[in-house]
Scaffold this active site. Sequence first.
Site, PDB file in Angstrom:
ATOM      1  N   GLY A 252     -13.665  -1.016 -51.665  1.00  0.00           N
ATOM      2  CA  GLY A 252     -14.119  -1.710 -50.454  1.00  0.00           C
ATOM      3  C   GLY A 252     -13.692  -3.174 -50.477  1.00  0.00           C
ATOM      4  CG  ASP A 253     -15.248  -5.507 -53.489  1.00  0.00           C
ATOM      5  OD1 ASP A 253     -16.056  -5.484 -52.542  1.00  0.00           O
ATOM      6  OD2 ASP A 253     -15.585  -5.344 -54.684  1.00  0.00           O
TER       7      ASP A 253
HETATM    8  N1  LIG Z   1     -10.859   8.595 -53.336  1.00  0.00           N
HETATM    9  C1  LIG Z   1     -10.100   7.752 -52.633  1.00  0.00           C
HETATM   10  N2  LIG Z   1      -8.819   8.074 -52.341  1.00  0.00           N
HETATM   11  C2  LIG Z   1      -8.025   7.245 -51.610  1.00  0.00           C
HETATM   12  N3  LIG Z   1      -8.446   6.074 -51.104  1.00  0.00           N
HETATM   13  C3  LIG Z   1      -9.720   5.692 -51.344  1.00  0.00           C
HETATM   14  C4  LIG Z   1     -10.615   6.508 -52.128  1.00  0.00           C
HETATM   15  N4  LIG Z   1     -11.812   5.886 -52.199  1.00  0.00           N
HETATM   16  C5  LIG Z   1     -11.671   4.737 -51.497  1.00  0.00           C
HETATM   17  N5  LIG Z   1     -10.425   4.618 -50.981  1.00  0.00           N
HETATM   18  C6  LIG Z   1      -9.902   3.535 -50.111  1.00  0.00           C
HETATM   19  O1  LIG Z   1     -10.766   2.420 -50.183  1.00  0.00           O
HETATM   20  C7  LIG Z   1     -11.385   2.169 -48.898  1.00  0.00           C
HETATM   21  C8  LIG Z   1     -12.797   1.673 -49.113  1.00  0.00           C
HETATM   22  O2  LIG Z   1     -13.515   2.628 -49.855  1.00  0.00           O
HETATM   23  P1  LIG Z   1     -15.084   2.888 -49.705  1.00  0.00           P
HETATM   24  O3  LIG Z   1     -15.378   3.416 -48.352  1.00  0.00           O
HETATM   25  O4  LIG Z   1     -15.472   3.715 -50.866  1.00  0.00           O
HETATM   26  O5  LIG Z   1     -15.641   1.402 -49.788  1.00  0.00           O
HETATM   27  P2  LIG Z   1     -17.035   0.860 -50.359  1.00  0.00           P
HETATM   28  O6  LIG Z   1     -18.050   1.943 -50.364  1.00  0.00           O
HETATM   29  O7  LIG Z   1     -17.336  -0.350 -49.557  1.00  0.00           O
HETATM   30  O8  LIG Z   1     -16.592   0.423 -51.822  1.00  0.00           O
HETATM   31  P3  LIG Z   1     -17.151  -0.731 -52.794  1.00  0.00           P
HETATM   32  O9  LIG Z   1     -17.701  -0.011 -53.961  1.00  0.00           O
HETATM   33  O10 LIG Z   1     -15.960  -1.571 -53.169  1.00  0.00           O
HETATM   34  O11 LIG Z   1     -18.162  -1.520 -52.023  1.00  0.00           O
HETATM   35  C9  LIG Z   1     -11.284   3.496 -48.162  1.00  0.00           C
HETATM   36  O12 LIG Z   1     -11.348   3.315 -46.764  1.00  0.00           O
HETATM   37  C10 LIG Z   1      -9.922   3.984 -48.652  1.00  0.00           C
HETATM   38  O13 LIG Z   1      -8.892   3.311 -47.959  1.00  0.00           O
HETATM   39 MG   LIG Z   2     -18.600  -1.960 -50.104  1.00  0.00          MG
END
Ligand SMILES: Nc1ncnc2c1ncn2[C@@H]1O[C@H](COP(=O)(O)OP(=O)(O)OP(=O)(O)O)[C@@H](O)[C@H]1O
Ligand SMILES: [Mg+2]
Length: 309
Positions: A252-253
């Site tokens: 996400g970051d």
């Molecule tokens: N398993 C995966 N395969 C491919 N891309 C991924 C995967 N997981 C995350 N991403 C990429 O990272 C982006 C952000 O992931 P996610 O939705 O998990 O963010 P988050 O929950 O905010 O993460 P964080 O733990 O950094 O706060 C996704 O939209 C995608 O582009």
């Molecule tokens: Mg996040």
Amino acid sequence: MITTVTLNTAIDQLYQIDSCRTGGVNRVQSCIKTAGGKGVNVARVASLAGEKVIAAGIVGGFHGAYFKSLLAQDKIEGCFTDSGVETRCCINVRDKSTGEQTEFLEPGAQLTEKALEDFYQTYLQCVEKSDVITISGSVPAGTPADYYGRLISTARKAGKRVILDTSGSMLRGSIAAKPTMIKPNADEIRQLTGIAVSSHEELIQAAQKLHDGGIELVVISLGGDGALVVSDEGVFQGVCPKIEVVNTVGCGDSMVAGFAVGMVRKYPLEATIRFALSVASANALHEKTGFFREDDLKRLLSSTIVNRL
Ligand SMILES: Nc1ncnc2c1ncn2[C@@H]1O[C@H](COP(=O)(O)OP(=O)(O)OP(=O)(O)O)[C@@H](O)[C@H]1O
Ligand SMILES: [Mg+2]
């Protein structure tokens, strides 16, 4: 230039253990220490992408000094005010036999009014020099509920773009200050709306409402399923290719960093979405949090799809 804001900083310690046992002695095979906090991840990724970045925030004590030296090793310019209290440590134990990760997050000491005011003054200088400001993560105890709102309003009044990536009451309370972009994941959008949204249609509806309320760009990230984006230019879906995931912490970051870079470079929106998703997926291909390799990014840029819905 990009300024990243991290109030809840930490020394992150990754312990790699062959097979972890609770209630026994565990010998750690390797311990990797990094300057931690979500905004620091954003700074690392944006800097790796080639942009000039200032990582701003609050640290303190001996750990604070160590934090700054770790940041310098990553060749990131830091602009941290002193809290007068020790910066916390966070431990992530990775069990190599199961791949399971167990995190221990220290609460961190309470911030004083003075530390927050000192930071605000430093922040004003960073805003002046920046095109985009990212504000990430939770806040330490002692931070007033309207503090992020104040940071956002200040930057917006100066005509700067602001990306807000936080959760819970801090996200809810800061929306009124109208950041340029928010990036909730599916859980965060549920917390924000108070509704159990799950289908893409429901998620888009929820994002549309936030957009109508004055948030230019609402990006809902969906892990391996990519992201949904509601904007003035329409609704888009970003789809990532299937990849061999190593570590998704910091995806996400990395995505926030990708959007900030796209904004600074004035990429068209579709290109910005593709870039942000590709950088985020590239982060998942590496063990290190908030890191990507140039060749992975190149490959992913050509296989990530952005559809207009
Ligand atoms: N398993 C995966 N395969 C491919 N891309 C991924 C995967 N997981 C995350 N991403 C990429 O990272 C982006 C952000 O992931 P996610 O939705 O998990 O963010 P988050 O929950 O905010 O993460 P964080 O733990 O950094 O706060 C996704 O939209 C995608 O582009
Ligand atoms: Mg996040």
